[in-house]
Design a protein around this motif. Structure first.
Motif: not given
Length: 283
Positions: A96, A100, A104, A168, A171, A176, A190, A194
Motif C-alpha cells: 500500500t 501510493y 501519486k 490508488i 483516486l 490530495i 495517506f 487514501v
C-alpha cells in the motif's frame, strides 16, 4: 458492445445455460464431497474398497477427534496462523505504501521501478528453490517461522503493489493536492484520505493473500523440515506413513485446513466483492 443479459436470450439457450451451470457445479464439488465422505469413513470401510459410496459406519466425530488428539494437527494449524497473519499484514502494508508512492509521486525512474514490481510476478518460483533455500540457510532462517514470513512478504509484495497502485492511481489528484495546500503531511494524507478510500481494495487483497499464503505447499516443503514450524499444508502430507496411510484422518485434516480461508472469505465477502468491482463503473 455489451453481452446480452441471460434473461433476454432464447428459451433453449436459457435452459442449456442453467443445465450447464448445475453440471459444472456438481463436477467442481465432486472431489470436495468425496473428501468429506472419506473423512467420515472407518478404516474397515476404506480397506473394503468403499471409496465413493455412502459410509457403512459413520465415524465423523471420532475421525476429527483423532486428528487433534493423535496427530500434531493443532500445532500445524497454529503454525499456519503464526506464518500467515504477519505475512499478510506485512505484504499489504508495504504494498500500500509502495502503491501510493508509485501512483501519486512524480520521480525519476518511477515507471522502471513499477516495471520491476511487475516483472517479479513472471519469474517461475521453481527456479528460485535452490537459491532461496541456500539464502535462508546462510542467514540462519532455514526451518524457522521468521524465514517463511519474510519470504512470503518479499514474494507477495510485487503482486500486491501492482494491485494497490492500480486502485490508488484512480483516486482524484485534486483531493490530495487540496490537502497538501492546507499543510497536511504526507503521512496524514495517506492515513486519513487514501486508506479510507481504498478500504474495499485492502479487504479484497487481504483475502487473496491470506488464501495464497495459507494454501502454500511448495515453499513450506522446501524451507521447513520440523513439526515445530511446519504449516498445515505440509503437515497433512506428513500424516501419510511409509507403509500405510490413514486416509480418513488425512481427509479430516484437509477439511480442517480448508475452513479458515473459506470462513474468512464469507466474513469479508461484501468487502471482497466491492474491492474487486471498485472502479468498474463510472458515474
Amino acid at each position: 458492445m455489451f453481452p446480452t443479459p441471460i434473461e433476454k436470450r432464447s428459451l433453449p439457450f436459457n435452459i442449456s445455460y442453467r443445465v450447464a451451470v448445475w453440471i459444472a457445479l456438481i463436477l467442481w464439488l465432486l472431489p470436495l464431497i468425496a473428501v468429506l465422505l472419506t473423512s467420515a469413513r472407518s478404516t474397515a470401510d476404506l480397506n473394503a474398497g468403499n471409496y465413493w459410496g455412502i459410509p457403512s459406519q459413520w465415524m465423523l466425530v471420532q475421525n476429527y477427534e483423532q486428528v487433534f488428539t493423535q496427530t500434531p494437527m493443532l500445532r500445524y494449524l497454529l503454525n499456519s496462523i503464526i506464518i500467515t497473519v504477519p505475512a499478510v499484514i506485512g505484504a499489504v502494508s508495504l504494498s500500500t505504501l509502495a502503491g501510493y508512492s508509485l501512483a501519486k509521486f512524480k520521480f525519476r525512474g518511477r515507471m522502471g521501478l513499477f516495471a520491476a514490481f511487475i516483472a517479479g510476478n513472471f519469474v517461475p518460483f521453481q527456479i528460485l528453490m535452490i537459491p532461496v533455500r541456500d539464502l535462508t540457510i546462510h542467514m540462519g532462517l532455514y526451518d524457522t517461522a521468521s524465514g517463511l514470513i519474510l519470504f512470503h512478504i518479499a514474494f507477495q509484495t510485487g503482486f500486491c503493489t501492482l494491485f494497490m497502485r492500480n486502485f490508488i492511481v484512480g483516486l482524484p489528484d485534486e483531493l490530495i493536492e487540496a490537502a497538501r495546500v492546507e499543510g497536511v503531511s504526507e503521512w496524514k494524507i495517506f492515513r486519513h484520505i487514501v486508506l479510507p478510500l481504498v478500504r474495499p481494495a485492502l479487504a479484497a487483497l487481504a483475502v487473496l493473500i491470506f488464501t495464497f499464503v495459507w494454501n502454500d505447499y511448495f515453499w513450506a516443503l522446501v524451507l521447513v523440515q520440523s513439526d515445530d514450524v511446519r504449516p498445515i499444508t505440509a503437515g497433512i502430507a506428513a500424516l501419510k506413513g511409509q507403509w500405510m496411510a490413514s486416509w480418513q484422518l488425512i481427509s479430516a485434516g484437509s477439511i480442517v485446513a480448508a475452513l479458515p480461508p473459506v470462513m474468512l472469505f464469507f466474513a469479508m465477502q461484501r468487502h471482497f466483492i466491492a474491492g474487486l468491482t471498485l472502479g468498474a463503473t463510472k458515474g
